[in-house]
Design an enzyme around this catalytic site. Sequence first.
Site, PDB file in Angstrom:
ATOM      1  N   HIS A   1       0.190   4.009 -12.213  1.00  0.00           N
ATOM      2  CA  HIS A   1       1.233   4.013 -12.085  1.00  0.00           C
ATOM      3  C   HIS A   1       1.673   2.578 -11.754  1.00  0.00           C
ATOM      4  O   HIS A   1       1.119   1.772 -11.462  1.00  0.00           O
ATOM      5  CB  HIS A   1       2.023   4.549 -10.712  1.00  0.00           C
ATOM      6  CG  HIS A   1       1.787   6.169 -11.156  1.00  0.00           C
ATOM      7  ND1 HIS A   1       2.494   6.824 -11.702  1.00  0.00           N
ATOM      8  CD2 HIS A   1       0.799   7.038 -10.425  1.00  0.00           C
ATOM      9  CE1 HIS A   1       2.339   8.094 -11.755  1.00  0.00           C
ATOM     10  NE2 HIS A   1       1.211   8.445 -11.255  1.00  0.00           N
ATOM     11  N   ALA A   2       2.907   2.111 -11.818  1.00  0.00           N
ATOM     12  CA  ALA A   2       3.545   0.768 -11.699  1.00  0.00           C
ATOM     13  C   ALA A   2       2.833  -0.377 -12.270  1.00  0.00           C
ATOM     14  O   ALA A   2       2.513  -0.503 -13.747  1.00  0.00           O
ATOM     15  CB  ALA A   2       4.084   0.714 -10.409  1.00  0.00           C
TER      16      ALA A   2
END
Length: 122
Positions: A8-9
């Site tokens: 993620h991110a």
Amino acid sequence: MSASIGLHARPAAVFVRAVTETGLPIRIRKAGIEGVDARSLLEVMTADFEFGCEVELSVPDNAVTDASSLQAAEVTLQSLAQLLESQGAADALPRPLNPGRRGKLNPAVTPPNALSLTATIL
């Protein structure tokens, strides 16, 4: 990937950037979902590749035109597997991979007519 949040991110952005730089139409999948375009940050983040999941990276046969391209694609998939297995949560930069945990080329390719590699997100 060592990030407890998975892909993620920042870790996802680093991975997608690395995939995009290869110029290959790489797909990433995990059990229970269809493969997604690994060049798309939105698709990668939406697929929710969590910490500890095993993923398959693949390149369709039609993207590999000759033996040298096949060899280059294999090296690329191995490098991307290393990236997934070695990213840190704090800096999202690749670190050297523990030699005992390398992704392995999967001779039983899925989908048919593709080169694939399995890696674990740590």
